[in-house]
Design an enzyme around this catalytic site. Structure first.
Site, short mmCIF file in Angstrom:
data_model
loop_
_atom_site.label_atom_id
_atom_site.label_comp_id
_atom_site.label_asym_id
_atom_site.label_seq_id
_atom_site.Cartn_x
_atom_site.Cartn_y
_atom_site.Cartn_z
N HIS A 104 0.84 -1.22 -0.53
CA HIS A 104 0.06 0.05 -0.05
C HIS A 104 0.44 1.33 0.48
CE1 HIS A 104 -3.10 -2.02 2.31
NE2 HIS A 104 -2.51 -3.00 1.01
N HIS A 170 -9.24 -13.30 8.11
CA HIS A 170 -9.32 -12.74 6.75
C HIS A 170 -9.60 -13.30 5.28
CE1 HIS A 170 -6.39 -11.46 3.36
NE2 HIS A 170 -6.06 -9.81 4.33
#
Length: 418
Positions: A104, A170
């Site tokens: 990111h 997740h």
């Protein structure tokens, strides 16, 4: 039936048919009365191994890994708790906080101040990990299933290495937190691409709630174990993003205890699949872009009928987002089917293809309609998605039984017996 959906920072209320709607949310859990005290307890009464203060010595350097701005980690509480435990042993000049961005973008100064608080930002050096900066990475060998491992130099070279995170289910790593704060959090692009290749992501065991035997998490654990973590601190949060329980100590036993607590609250069995599933991406900061919102789609996909409809509410204030390769990969083929087939055949991984691979897999199975505040109908059409401005009207026009996941991926429904 009025349902409050987690959406952005303000929420979104929708009115759905009473006679055919089922709401599935995590087990309601109150926050601990004193979050700072709970963190202090976890640091002093670890799940396994000695307390944090007994693991450090004067003169040592310390690196602390923390989640980036797309995660609701209570950094403003967790980091000061650790610094307080180190007080009198470690000089703050010898501490670095590493924002575990993975691939990111880095967080801006304003974002860091919102994440950590002015006092921490002004007192401690904070570094955004950059997976693409070769000069900031150190070669650590091959670990797990032949994963080439490069990690952040400031992490590997520190005498004391502390991970901090929060644990939730997740969609392909099983659970977040723990070893993920080493890799992919502080890893090189090459390492991340290997961990997220089409074969690993396509494995049926790379899914919600599965740790052991999950090819992604098996390698993540192997990397963290081989490269070393001094102490790990994770928390489990409730809907208000307040601390329900904190866990500290040796990395893997600590994470196992935290995942057990998260599993008990989040994993909810249902008898049969639904025709329509309304989901979210758990509100800000998790729903700030479409990339992250694939998690909400994936939670819904666990219990939607083949050919059914998923309606996903995600604010997407950060767009697709504008950085990374997600948008380019997502719009590179004419249909989800074509995307899925093309990615599944790849032997070389492209950044962000894993999110597209999972999204395309979902869209092969179900229709997906988005509700956003910052993406146009044309934006979503290019991403093979539809948009609705009125979730309630859309759901009422669709036949069959309706499931609502107000907190999106904070709740993982599954078919009983599977």
């Amino acid at each position: 039936m009025r349902v409050d959906l987690a959406y952005g920072t303000g929420g979104l209320v929708v009115d759905l048919p009473d006679d055919r709607t089922t709401v599935i949310a995590p087990v309601a859990r109150p926050a601990v009365p004193d979050e700072a005290a709970e963190l202090r307890r976890a640091l002093r009464e670890p799940v396994a191994g000695p307390p944090l203060r007994e693991r450090v010595r004067p003169g040592q350097t310390v690196a602390i890994s923390a989640c980036d701005g797309t995660r609701p980690q209570p950094r403003r509480l967790m980091i000061p708790a650790i610094l307080a435990e180190l007080d009198g042993i470690i000089d703050l000049d010898d501490v670095v906080i590493l924002v575990a961005t993975g691939t990111h973008r880095g967080n801006s100064d304003a974002e860091l101040r919102a994440m950590f608080g002015d006092q921490v930002v002004d007192a401690v050096r904070i570094v955004n990990h950059d997976a693409r900066d070769a000069s900031s990475l150190r070669w650590m060998g091959r670990h797990g299933k032949d994963v080439p491992v490069w990690l952040n130099r400031e992490w590997t070279d520190a005498d004391v290495r502390i991970t901090t995170g929060f644990v939730e289910p997740h969609f392909f790593a099983g659970f977040s937190g723990g070893p993920k704060l080493v890799a992919p959090g502080l890893a090189a692009l090459e390492t991340v691409l290997t961990l997220h290749d089409a074969a690993r992501i396509g494995d049926p065991r790379a899914t919600w709630g599965v740790i052991q035997g999950n090819p992604v998490h098996d390698d993540v654990r192997a990397i963290a174990a081989a490269t070393g973590v001094t102490f790990a601190l994770d928390v489990v949060l409730n809907r208000e993003q307040r601390i329900v329980r904190a866990f500290g100590g040796d990395l893997l036993p600590m994470h196992a205890a935290a995942t057990a607590a998260a599993r008990a609250a989040a994993m909810r069995p249902v008898r049969e699949p639904f025709d329509v599933v309304v989901t979210t991406n758990a509100g800000f900061p998790l729903d700030q872009n479409l990339y992250q919102s694939v998690k909400g789609m994936s939670a819904a996909a666990q219990v939607v009928k083949p050919g059914g409809t998923i309606v996903c509410a995600a604010e997407c204030r950060d767009g697709f987002p504008g950085h990374g390769s997600y948008r380019d990969v997502l719009t590179s083929a004419a249909s989800p089917e074509a995307l899925f087939e093309e990615i599944s055949r790849r032997t070389e991984t492209v950044p962000d293809q894993w999110q597209v691979q999972i999204q395309a897999r979902i869209q092969r199975h179900a229709r997906v309609i988005m509700h956003t505040s910052h993406l146009t109908d044309a934006d979503l059409a290019a991403a093979h998605l539809e948009q609705t401005g009125d979730i309630a009207a859309t759901v009422r026009a669709l036949p069959g039984r309706v499931c609502v996941l107000p907190e999106g991926p904070m709740t993982i429904p599954y078919l009983a017996g599977e």
